[in-house]
Design an enzyme around this catalytic site. Sequence first.
Site, short mmCIF file in Angstrom:
data_model
loop_
_atom_site.label_atom_id
_atom_site.label_comp_id
_atom_site.label_asym_id
_atom_site.label_seq_id
_atom_site.Cartn_x
_atom_site.Cartn_y
_atom_site.Cartn_z
N ASP A 1 0.90 -1.01 0.44
CA ASP A 1 0.25 -0.17 0.40
C ASP A 1 1.04 1.39 0.13
O ASP A 1 1.34 1.79 0.97
CB ASP A 1 -0.71 0.01 0.86
CG ASP A 1 -1.71 -1.33 1.59
OD1 ASP A 1 -1.28 -1.95 0.96
OD2 ASP A 1 -2.38 -1.96 2.46
N1 DQQ Z 1 -1.96 -4.25 4.33
C1 DQQ Z 1 -3.59 -3.82 3.93
C2 DQQ Z 1 -3.65 -2.77 5.03
C3 DQQ Z 1 -3.18 -3.27 6.44
C4 DQQ Z 1 -1.43 -3.05 5.35
C5 DQQ Z 1 -4.32 -3.76 2.92
C6 DQQ Z 1 -0.60 -3.95 5.56
O1 DQQ Z 1 -5.04 -3.12 5.28
O2 DQQ Z 1 -2.81 -2.15 6.67
O3 DQQ Z 1 -3.31 -3.80 1.74
O4 DQQ Z 1 0.91 -4.01 4.79
#
Ligand code: DQQ
Length: 572
Positions: free
Chosen positions: A62
């Site tokens: 992300d």
């Molecule tokens: N990636 C998810 C989120 C979390 C993060 C979404 C963990 O919900 O915070 O891809 O790497």
Amino acid sequence: MGLSNLGFSFWVIFFCSFSLSRDVVDASHQVFSHLQSVQASSVTHRYRTGYHFQPPKNWINDPNGPMYYNGIYHLFYQYNPKGAVWGNIVWAHSVSTDLINWTPLDPAIYPSKPFDINGCWSGSATILPGNIPAILYTGIDPSNRQVQNVAYPKNISDPMLREWIKPDYNPLMAPINGINSSSFRDPTTAWHGPDGHWRVIIGSKKRRRGMAILYRSKDFVHWMKAKHPLHSSKNTGMWECPDLYPVSISGRNGLDPSTNGKGIKHVLKVSLDDKKFEYYTIGQYTFQTDRYVPDDTSADNSTGLRYDYGKFYASKTFYDSGKNRRVLWGWMNESDSTISDINKGWAGIQCIPRQVWLDFNGRQLVQWPIKEVESLRQYKVQLQNRVLANGDLFEVKKITAAEADIMVDYQLGSLDKADTFDPTWTDPQVLCSQKGANVQGSIGPFGLLVMASSGLEEYSAVFFRIFKGQHKPVVLMCSDQSRSTLQPDVDKTTYGGFVDVDIEDGKLSLRSLIDHSVIESFGAMGRTCITARVYPTIAIGNEAHLYAFNLGTETVKITNLKAWSMRKAKIY
Ligand code: DQQ
């Protein structure tokens, strides 16, 4: 203009000989505990991108806390410093003055305190009064609970904001009073209301109901959960990375997160953990009640509108006060196997940032690659008024087809000739899979074959089909990867989306940003977007070719085609 005809029979033999393969879309980041710290022995350059953001090696997911601060863009992102699969997550940090060329810095936030010792997960940046940037992020505590923390720059006069400190009064928000401690994450940018109180939402769920839990604060230190979520929707499962922001009902300008009132709508986007794709609604957010109500033109579930109908997840927008626009970042995962990622030594890229605004019809957003990406354009080819009859295919030559930007304007003939649309065809992805690039129709398929080998053993097809609908023409946009590689162990899902555009005048356009293993496509000037990841075995580097085609029985005309070789961005 550097374009030549390939024989029809040659094209048809190869084009019609493939079969569809529809693999299951993979998880956004599965946990492979035993592989989390497997160091990459070397980094394979074959599929690395020339101008899409990626670090020199290892896993990324992300985009986090993007912001514009004192003339500099900051991008943080989820990063595994130890390997090419998800794990050991820190906030990596890069800075830029144009959102295209980046300078890497040391990780900004990493596990170091009890409130984040087991992980520093996603979050967002807020610029507080007095021009103080604050980051809200999810920490994983010693009991593996998800909690929300704040971090501030150690030295506000460092233009790069290299070091961040986490006050000891963290966590700000803990999963108490019935909140599920493993479904409580990804704080948004905070905004404040006319009452002077801050608000933020956190992604969560209660049984199968996805929700955006609302917190309020007077001082950004003490936060109180509101009685009701800002919004929730049944049967959608966990909402990851929610994003709420205002859009103007007239014009493309972006708005500060706290703007509300006349002439403003709000957008709520959520990333569906169960489905691994996102949807958004356009709606009304009322400060007084702190409730968000989607318009009845926006479906409020997984059938809803998407930023992107392909490989695109955990996205986040920010208000770029320097250019008065709202900019969207999204993570594009790989479509190959975990073992291939380990062998490559890297996995995951970020999209080319897109400017987003509300379409004039008020029903959906429009997205367009930020203007700055055009600074990478080099050699250009252009042609006009080229007619494509049934089965025609020509090559767009002289550009670097593996690293290119291409824009095509089409003029269609009489729409009366279009095939009739069956109202039971509600899922555009299924329709694109059933009617792939090799299935002849009346108007369409027509479009581009990208990352193609010269013998067309490999290619991805980005194309349109037009149908006669009950009230108006139905436009379908597809990205068909079923022939993208000879490798068996790759997700070759075909993607599709309907395009909400008025084509009574017969005009339609397509733009694709091609970057070795990425095809980011924009239909009808950004009304429908589809991103695909591809891993050809022949169509690599100079062996990659670009073609325009039409396999519909009706003739289509390319009124204007422009294609550019793209320069590499400076990313590390
Ligand atoms: N990636 C998810 C989120 C979390 C993060 C979404 C963990 O919900 O915070 O891809 O790497």
